[in-house]
Design a protein around this motif. Structure first.
Motif, PDB file in Angstrom:
ATOM      1  N   LYS A   1      -7.541  12.637   8.289  1.00 61.29           N
ATOM      2  CA  LYS A   1      -6.324  13.442   8.402  1.00 61.29           C
ATOM      3  C   LYS A   1      -5.895  14.182   7.132  1.00 61.29           C
ATOM      4  O   LYS A   1      -4.908  14.894   7.144  1.00 61.29           O
ATOM      5  CB  LYS A   1      -5.166  12.589   8.937  1.00 61.29           C
TER       6      LYS A   1
ATOM      7  N   ARG B   1     -10.860   8.016  12.581  1.00 57.54           N
ATOM      8  CA  ARG B   1     -10.060   9.184  12.945  1.00 57.54           C
ATOM      9  C   ARG B   1      -8.921   9.422  11.947  1.00 57.54           C
ATOM     10  O   ARG B   1      -8.697  10.547  11.518  1.00 57.54           O
ATOM     11  CB  ARG B   1      -9.491   9.005  14.366  1.00 57.54           C
TER      12      ARG B   1
ATOM     13  N   ARG C   1      -6.686  14.950  17.890  1.00 55.74           N
ATOM     14  CA  ARG C   1      -6.867  14.624  19.306  1.00 55.74           C
ATOM     15  C   ARG C   1      -5.537  14.409  20.043  1.00 55.74           C
ATOM     16  O   ARG C   1      -5.395  14.768  21.203  1.00 55.74           O
ATOM     17  CB  ARG C   1      -7.731  13.362  19.383  1.00 55.74           C
TER      18      ARG C   1
ATOM     19  N   ASP D   1     -11.548  13.332  17.151  1.00 62.25           N
ATOM     20  CA  ASP D   1     -11.000  14.365  16.274  1.00 62.25           C
ATOM     21  C   ASP D   1      -9.612  13.979  15.768  1.00 62.25           C
ATOM     22  O   ASP D   1      -8.802  13.413  16.511  1.00 62.25           O
ATOM     23  CB  ASP D   1     -10.916  15.660  17.099  1.00 62.25           C
ATOM     24  N   ALA D   2      -9.339  14.300  14.502  1.00 58.83           N
ATOM     25  CA  ALA D   2      -8.055  13.930  13.889  1.00 58.83           C
ATOM     26  C   ALA D   2      -6.867  14.478  14.678  1.00 58.83           C
ATOM     27  O   ALA D   2      -5.810  13.856  14.752  1.00 58.83           O
ATOM     28  CB  ALA D   2      -8.011  14.410  12.436  1.00 58.83           C
TER      29      ALA D   2
ATOM     30  N   ARG E   1     -10.778   6.741  17.357  1.00 58.42           N
ATOM     31  CA  ARG E   1     -12.002   7.553  17.321  1.00 58.42           C
ATOM     32  C   ARG E   1     -11.688   8.998  17.679  1.00 58.42           C
ATOM     33  O   ARG E   1     -10.669   9.297  18.281  1.00 58.42           O
ATOM     34  CB  ARG E   1     -13.020   7.014  18.337  1.00 58.42           C
TER      35      ARG E   1
END
Ligand code: ADP
Ligand code: MG
Length: 208
Positions: free
Chosen positions: A160, A156, A61, A58-59, A56
Motif C-alpha cells: 500500500k 496485500r 481491491r 491487489d492493494a 491477498r
C-alpha cells in the motif's frame, strides 16, 4: 469458573507481533495457565475464509468501508466460535491483531469515519473488549524490512505504499491516548528476547 483474560497484539507490518504472540503463550503456559493463541483476520473456519479475501490480491481491491465490513464479519465469527467460548472456559486468549487494526488500517490510514468503526465495534465486540492491548512500536522501514523476509503471498497491505505505512505507525502510536486503560506501547526494537522482557513486564504490571 473465572473468566479468562483477553490480550491483543497490535502494530504495523513486521513489528514482531506473531513472534511475540508465540513467546507470550509459552511464557503463560510455563506459569501454568491455559492459553490459546489466535489471530485476525481469521481465528475460526469462517473468518479464515474471509482472511483470504482481504490479505491477498491487489492493494486497491477493496474500499476502506468494504474492508472494515469484511474485517468485522470475520471478527464476529471469530468471537462467536473461538474467543468467547475460550474465555468462558477460563482460558487466556492471545490474539495477533484485533479491532485496533480496523481502527488504524481502515480508519486512520484508510480515511474511514472513526464513528462508523466504533459503531461496528459496539455491535460486534460489545462488552468483550480486550483486557490488555500491546502495541508494537517500530520504525516503519525496520518493520517492512523484517516483513519482507517472510515467505508467502499474504502481502496485500505491504503493497500500500510508504505514506499509508507512515499513517499506520502514527495511528498505532496514538492508541494509548485514545484507550489509556487498555493500550500499552511496547518498544519493538532490539532482539526478540529484549522485546519479550518488555512484553512480560507490561503483562505483569497490568494483569498481575
Ligand atoms: N526482535 C526482532 N528482531 C529481528 N527480527 C525479528 C524480531 N522479531 C521478529 N523478527 C522477524 O521479523 C519478521 C517479522 O516478524 P513477525 O513476528 O512476523 O511480525 P508481525 O507479525 O508483526 O508482522 C519475521 O521474519 C521474524 O522472524
Ligand atoms: Mg504477523
Amino acid at each position: 469458573m473465572t473468566r479468562g483474560r483477553f490480550i491483543t497484539l497490535e502494530g504495523g507490518e513486521g513489528a514482531g507481533k506473531s513472534t511475540q504472540a508465540a513467546r507470550l503463550v509459552e511464557a503463560l503456559e510455563r506459569q501454568g495457565r491455559r492459553v490459546i493463541r489466535t489471530r485476525e483476520p481469521g481465528g475460526s473456519k469462517g473468518a479464515e475464509d474471509i482472511r483470504g479475501l482481504v490479505v491477498r490480491g491487489d492493494a486497491e481491491r477493496w474500499s476502506a468501508r468494504t474492508e472494515a465490513l469484511l474485517m468485522f464479519a470475520a471478527r464476529s465469527d471469530h468471537l462467536e466460535r473461538t474467543i468467547r467460548p475460550a474465555l468462558e472456559r477460563g482460558e487466556w486468549v492471545i490474539c495477533d491483531r484485533f479491532a485496533d487494526s480496523s481502527r488504524v488500517y481502515q480508519g486512520v490510514a484508510g480515511g474511514l469515519d472513526p464513528d462508523f468503526i466504533e459503531a461496528l465495534d459496539e455491535a460486534v465486540v460489545g462488552p468483550d473488549q480486550p483486557d490488555l492491548t500491546l502495541i508494537f512500536d517500530l520504525p516503519v522501514e525496520t518493520g517492512l524490512a523484517r516483513a519482507g523476509t517472510r515467505a508467502g503471498d499474504e502481502d496485500r497491505f505491504e503493497g500500500k505504499g510508504a505514506a499509508f505505512h507512515a499513517r499506520l505507525a502514527e495511528g498505532f502510536r496514538d492508541l494509548p491516548r485514545r484507550f489509556p486503560g487498555r493500550c500499552v506501547l511496547i518498544d519493538a526494537s532490539g532482539d526478540p528476547d529484549a522485546v519479550s522482557a518488555r512484553v512480560m513486564a507490561a503483562v505483569e504490571a497490568r494483569l498481575g
